[in-house]
Design an enzyme around this catalytic site. Structure first.
Site, short mmCIF file in Angstrom:
data_model
loop_
_atom_site.label_atom_id
_atom_site.label_comp_id
_atom_site.label_asym_id
_atom_site.label_seq_id
_atom_site.Cartn_x
_atom_site.Cartn_y
_atom_site.Cartn_z
N LYS A 89 9.01 7.10 6.94
CA LYS A 89 8.52 8.46 6.77
C LYS A 89 7.29 8.80 7.59
CE LYS A 89 8.63 8.22 2.14
NZ LYS A 89 8.18 8.73 0.87
N GLY A 116 -1.14 -0.28 2.99
CA GLY A 116 -1.88 0.96 2.73
C GLY A 116 -3.37 0.82 2.99
N GLY A 167 2.95 -4.04 5.43
CA GLY A 167 3.83 -5.02 4.78
C GLY A 167 5.10 -5.29 5.57
N ARG A 196 0.18 -13.88 1.88
CA ARG A 196 -1.06 -13.51 1.17
C ARG A 196 -1.66 -14.71 0.43
NH1 ARG A 196 0.38 -7.45 -1.15
NH2 ARG A 196 -0.49 -6.33 0.63
C1 3PG Z 1 0.17 -3.64 -1.68
O1 3PG Z 1 1.03 -4.52 -1.58
O2 3PG Z 1 0.27 -2.53 -1.17
C2 3PG Z 1 -1.10 -4.00 -2.41
O3 3PG Z 1 -0.96 -5.21 -3.09
C3 3PG Z 1 -1.51 -2.90 -3.33
O4 3PG Z 1 -0.50 -2.62 -4.26
P1 3PG Z 1 -0.27 -1.14 -4.76
O5 3PG Z 1 0.18 -0.32 -3.59
O6 3PG Z 1 0.76 -1.23 -5.86
O7 3PG Z 1 -1.60 -0.64 -5.28
MG MG Z 2 0.97 -0.39 -1.46
#
Ligand code: 3PG
Ligand code: MG
Length: 399
Positions: free
Chosen positions: A198, A377, A354, A35
């Protein structure tokens, strides 16, 4: 909306929302800097124009106020090396110190603000907090695609204080362009590979994909909810009992729509959730009591690799097994290998999420796939058809 290329940052202080939510180890070393590397072109463009950069981000999910392990000061050295300059650091993202440092900032300089989430106002989308942040810069740049699904003060609300001076950075633009490639008229065969623990996290995206893809390959912990829904014996594998009916519905839906939904025929099984456990291979439908599936098995590996190598568009989200443990990383690596092969043969491959991005980095394949998303997400929500507040805040004049 103006693009970042059309904006001249000369003499301006750019307040740049980045997603520097990167993993740190116990000694606060960055274990995956994807990132950070992704944000470099945006920062460089501003500096090259003759502007100054004020970076703001969150890190982790601090509960109540500052916490050492979530401090962005751990990123200062890495950033200073990257830009060959001493990156300045404000110990609070708002307040007198940040204001003074931002005020004194000169063209070519970079100031990093402490974790936005040390203030609860950030996640609440508090307008006063957003307004105070806004006073620090002349122009707002949102390059935090990974956080674009959050309607927070720094990701969305703040944009209203920059009605004419708000732009997306290069990460944001590239992410949207790549996501749209697998949403639009993708070349076929189109294969989606869905893994992870999940089903509940992936229901909406799986339903959406049913209308688009030719093949839907299931892996990871969620496989066993499908296996059980299909009448299999899964031992003590991970299962979401309350999602079994849903899994049945998805299996039926795939049949109706002519989608080739594949559940791993075999699995690498273990007698404990540990890399040192006893391991074996088993048909996924006949796992012994007390044993659990922790990776896709050798036959599934071959079948999945075969489908992937014959695909022209590939979307991969979520690992095939517990790839952090070497004994259960083979399936994820085999899929990664096949995605790399397909890409070399001309397929378009988008790696999102991720964990799958981390897996691709771990195997050294980041440059051998078409695009590795910085979003987890956020990418899923975008693909589910949801509006991302971080995107809307920039695109819409009336936000
Ligand atoms: C992530 O890694 O999913 C983003 O940086 C957002 O973080 P969060 O899910 O804690 O809002
Ligand atoms: Mg997240």
């Amino acid at each position: 909306m103006r693009t970042i290329d059309e904006y001249n940052f000369a003499g301006k202080k750019a307040l740049v929302r980045v997603d520097f939510n990167v993993p740190l180890d116990a000694e606060y070393r960055i274990t995956d800097d994807t990132r950070i590397r992704a944000a470099v072109p945006t920062i460089q463009k501003i500096l090259a124009d003759g502007g100054a950069v004020i970076l703001m981000s969150h890190l982790g999910r601090p509960k109540a106020g500052p916490e050492e392990k979530y401090s962005l000061k751990h990123l200062v050295n890495r950033l200073s090396q990257e830009f060959n300059t001493t990156v300045l650091f404000a110990e609070d993202c708002v307040g007198p110190q940040a204001a003074q440092m931002a005020h004194d900032l000169k063209p070519g300089e970079i100031l990093l603000l402490e974790n936005l989430r040390f203030h609860k106002a950030e996640e609440k989308g508090d307008a006063d907090f957003a307004k105070e942040l806004a006073t620090l810069g002349d122009v707002y740049v949102n390059d935090a695609f990974g956080t674009a699904h959050r309607e927070h003060a720094s990701t969305a609300v703040i944009a209203r204080y920059f009605p004419k001076d708000k732009v997306m950075g290069y990460v944001m633009t590239a992410e949207l362009e790549n996501a749209r490639r697998v949403l639009g008229n993708a070349e076929r065969p189109y294969t989606a590979i869905m893994g992870g623990a999940k089903i509940s996290d992936k229901i909406l995206i799986i339903e959406k994909l049913m209308d688009r893809v030719d093949n839907l390959l299931i892996g990871g912990g969620m496989s066993y909810t499908f296996v059980k829904a299909d009448g299999g014996q899964i031992g003590s594998s991970l299962v979401e009992e309350d999602k079994i009916d849903l899994a049945k519905r998805l299996i039926a839906m795939a049949r109706e729509k002519g989608v080739n939904l594949m559940i791993p025929v075999d699995s690498v099984v273990a007698d404990a959730f540990s890399n040192d456990a006893n391991i074996d291979t088993s048909l996924s439908h006949h796992i012994k009591p007390l044993w659990m599936g922790l990776d896709i098995g050798p036959t599934a590996r071959e079948q999945y690799a075969d489908v992937i190598r014959n695909s022209k568009t590939i979307l991969w989200n979520g690992p095939m097994g517990v790839f952090e443990m070497s004994n259960f990383s083979v399936g994820t690596e085999a899929v990664a290998d096949a995605v790399v092969d397909a890409t070399r043969m001309g397929a378009y491959s988008l790696i999102g999420g991720g964990d799958s991005a981390a897996a691709v980095n771990k195997f050294g394949y980041a440059d051998k796939v078409s695009y590795v998303s910085t979003g987890g997400g956020a990418l899923l929500e975008y693909m589910e058809g949801k509006t991302l507040p971080g995107v809307a805040a920039i695109e819409r004049d009336d936000y």
